[in-house]
Design a protein around this motif. Structure first.
Motif, PDB file in Angstrom:
ATOM      1  N   GLN A   1       0.850  -1.196   0.000  1.00  0.00           N
ATOM      2  CA  GLN A   1       0.000   0.000   0.000  1.00  0.00           C
ATOM      3  C   GLN A   1       0.879   1.237   0.000  1.00  0.00           C
ATOM      4  O   GLN A   1       1.888   1.293   0.711  1.00  0.00           O
ATOM      5  N   THR A   2       0.486   2.238  -0.799  1.00  0.00           N
ATOM      6  CA  THR A   2       1.146   3.541  -0.769  1.00  0.00           C
ATOM      7  C   THR A   2       0.072   4.616  -0.815  1.00  0.00           C
ATOM      8  O   THR A   2      -0.881   4.512  -1.571  1.00  0.00           O
ATOM      9  N   ASP A   3       0.248   5.614   0.020  1.00  0.00           N
ATOM     10  CA  ASP A   3      -0.694   6.737   0.073  1.00  0.00           C
ATOM     11  C   ASP A   3       0.122   8.015   0.228  1.00  0.00           C
ATOM     12  O   ASP A   3       0.557   8.355   1.329  1.00  0.00           O
ATOM     13  N   SER A   4       0.338   8.729  -0.881  1.00  0.00           N
ATOM     14  CA  SER A   4       1.181   9.927  -0.837  1.00  0.00           C
ATOM     15  C   SER A   4       0.519  11.086  -0.105  1.00  0.00           C
ATOM     16  O   SER A   4       1.205  11.949   0.427  1.00  0.00           O
ATOM     17  N   ASN A   5      -0.795  11.129  -0.067  1.00  0.00           N
ATOM     18  CA  ASN A   5      -1.459  12.197   0.685  1.00  0.00           C
ATOM     19  C   ASN A   5      -1.366  11.962   2.180  1.00  0.00           C
ATOM     20  O   ASN A   5      -1.152  12.882   2.951  1.00  0.00           O
ATOM     21  N   GLY A   6      -1.531  10.724   2.600  1.00  0.00           N
ATOM     22  CA  GLY A   6      -1.437  10.391   4.020  1.00  0.00           C
ATOM     23  C   GLY A   6      -0.020  10.099   4.466  1.00  0.00           C
ATOM     24  O   GLY A   6       0.262  10.047   5.650  1.00  0.00           O
ATOM     25  N   GLY A   7       0.876   9.879   3.501  1.00  0.00           N
ATOM     26  CA  GLY A   7       2.273   9.632   3.821  1.00  0.00           C
ATOM     27  C   GLY A   7       2.547   8.254   4.385  1.00  0.00           C
ATOM     28  O   GLY A   7       3.391   8.096   5.253  1.00  0.00           O
ATOM     29  N   VAL A   8       1.856   7.235   3.880  1.00  0.00           N
ATOM     30  CA  VAL A   8       2.028   5.885   4.399  1.00  0.00           C
ATOM     31  C   VAL A   8       2.503   4.955   3.282  1.00  0.00           C
ATOM     32  O   VAL A   8       1.943   4.948   2.190  1.00  0.00           O
ATOM     33  N   ILE A   9       3.530   4.165   3.597  1.00  0.00           N
ATOM     34  CA  ILE A   9       4.020   3.125   2.704  1.00  0.00           C
ATOM     35  C   ILE A   9       4.049   1.835   3.516  1.00  0.00           C
ATOM     36  O   ILE A   9       4.660   1.789   4.585  1.00  0.00           O
ATOM     37  N   VAL A  10       3.387   0.804   3.013  1.00  0.00           N
ATOM     38  CA  VAL A  10       3.371  -0.489   3.677  1.00  0.00           C
ATOM     39  C   VAL A  10       3.888  -1.527   2.692  1.00  0.00           C
ATOM     40  O   VAL A  10       3.386  -1.624   1.569  1.00  0.00           O
ATOM     41  N   THR A  11       4.902  -2.281   3.110  1.00  0.00           N
ATOM     42  CA  THR A  11       5.421  -3.334   2.243  1.00  0.00           C
ATOM     43  C   THR A  11       4.736  -4.655   2.583  1.00  0.00           C
ATOM     44  O   THR A  11       4.153  -4.808   3.661  1.00  0.00           O
ATOM     45  N   ASP A  12       4.841  -5.566   1.655  1.00  0.00           N
ATOM     46  CA  ASP A  12       4.409  -6.926   1.918  1.00  0.00           C
ATOM     47  C   ASP A  12       5.595  -7.659   2.534  1.00  0.00           C
ATOM     48  O   ASP A  12       6.687  -7.105   2.649  1.00  0.00           O
ATOM     49  N   TRP A  13       5.397  -8.875   2.948  1.00  0.00           N
ATOM     50  CA  TRP A  13       6.479  -9.651   3.540  1.00  0.00           C
ATOM     51  C   TRP A  13       7.584  -9.854   2.512  1.00  0.00           C
ATOM     52  O   TRP A  13       7.326 -10.150   1.357  1.00  0.00           O
ATOM     53  N   TYR A  14       8.822  -9.676   2.964  1.00  0.00           N
ATOM     54  CA  TYR A  14       9.991  -9.866   2.113  1.00  0.00           C
ATOM     55  C   TYR A  14      10.955 -10.828   2.800  1.00  0.00           C
ATOM     56  O   TYR A  14      11.328 -10.613   3.955  1.00  0.00           O
ATOM     57  N   ALA A  15      11.346 -11.870   2.068  1.00  0.00           N
ATOM     58  CA  ALA A  15      12.340 -12.818   2.575  1.00  0.00           C
ATOM     59  C   ALA A  15      13.609 -12.657   1.753  1.00  0.00           C
ATOM     60  O   ALA A  15      13.574 -12.745   0.523  1.00  0.00           O
ATOM     61  N   ASN A  16      14.702 -12.410   2.428  1.00  0.00           N
ATOM     62  CA  ASN A  16      16.003 -12.306   1.770  1.00  0.00           C
ATOM     63  C   ASN A  16      16.354 -13.683   1.200  1.00  0.00           C
ATOM     64  O   ASN A  16      16.300 -14.672   1.924  1.00  0.00           O
ATOM     65  N   PRO A  17      16.716 -13.744  -0.086  1.00  0.00           N
ATOM     66  CA  PRO A  17      17.053 -15.048  -0.682  1.00  0.00           C
ATOM     67  C   PRO A  17      18.201 -15.749   0.047  1.00  0.00           C
ATOM     68  O   PRO A  17      18.277 -16.985   0.039  1.00  0.00           O
ATOM     69  N   ASN A  18      19.083 -14.986   0.703  1.00  0.00           N
ATOM     70  CA  ASN A  18      20.192 -15.581   1.441  1.00  0.00           C
ATOM     71  C   ASN A  18      19.760 -16.127   2.806  1.00  0.00           C
ATOM     72  O   ASN A  18      20.521 -16.839   3.450  1.00  0.00           O
TER      73      ASN A  18
END
Length: 153
Positions: A70-87
């Motif tokens: 999710q990204t909301d430039s008016n509200g100033g919020v960025i939410v990432t999904d789960w990320y797993a480092n390949p290492n």
């Protein structure tokens, strides 16, 4: 519409399209000439997003390796999904960045992270070191300052 008084009553008549254009042009001319914005105005005064554009762009760059949920430039919020480092596939992270102000300041940025580890095929919540969140905030603030510095040149 223009109001005219006739025998104590107010009546209205429509102005044609040409009349409206003329009235609008007169209003614009009478506003006077305004100075052009200076190069070092706060980013919020020269952009249309609701938060500091340098912090916003720096946050997106810093998180570019993670999938965005999710990204909301008016509200100033960025939410990432789960990320797993390949290492390290047995661990995954999720990050939320909130930009709280239109000014480029350290206290205008809040970063929160969640971490999970895989235990017997099930993801289990795990603590996030404070240094990890602090490091991400520092990366974003440094990028934002660099973006601003390059824009003012």
């Amino acid at each position: 519409m223009i109001a005219t008084t006739t025998t104590g009553r107010t009546s209205f008549r429509l102005i044609g399209r040409t009349g409206l254009v003329a009235v609008a042009a007169l209003a614009l001319v009478s506003c006077g000439k305004k100075d052009r914005p200076k190069a070092d105005l706060a980013a919020s005064q020269v952009t249309t997003i609701g938060v500091n554009s340098y912090l916003w762009r720096a946050s997106l760059e810093a998180l570019s390796f993670m999938p965005l949920l999710q990204t909301d430039s008016n509200g100033g919020v960025i939410v990432t999904d789960w990320y797993a480092n390949p290492n390290n596939p047995g661990e995954r992270m999720k990050v939320t960045v909130t930009i709280l102000d239109q000014d480029l300041r350290a206290d205008a940025l809040r970063v929160a992270a969640s971490r999970q580890t895989s235990q017997n095929g099930v993801w289990v919540d795990a603590p996030v070191q404070a240094a990890t969140v602090q490091k991400l905030e520092d990366v974003i603030l440094t990028k934002a300052r660099d973006l601003r510095r390059n824009a003012v040149k």
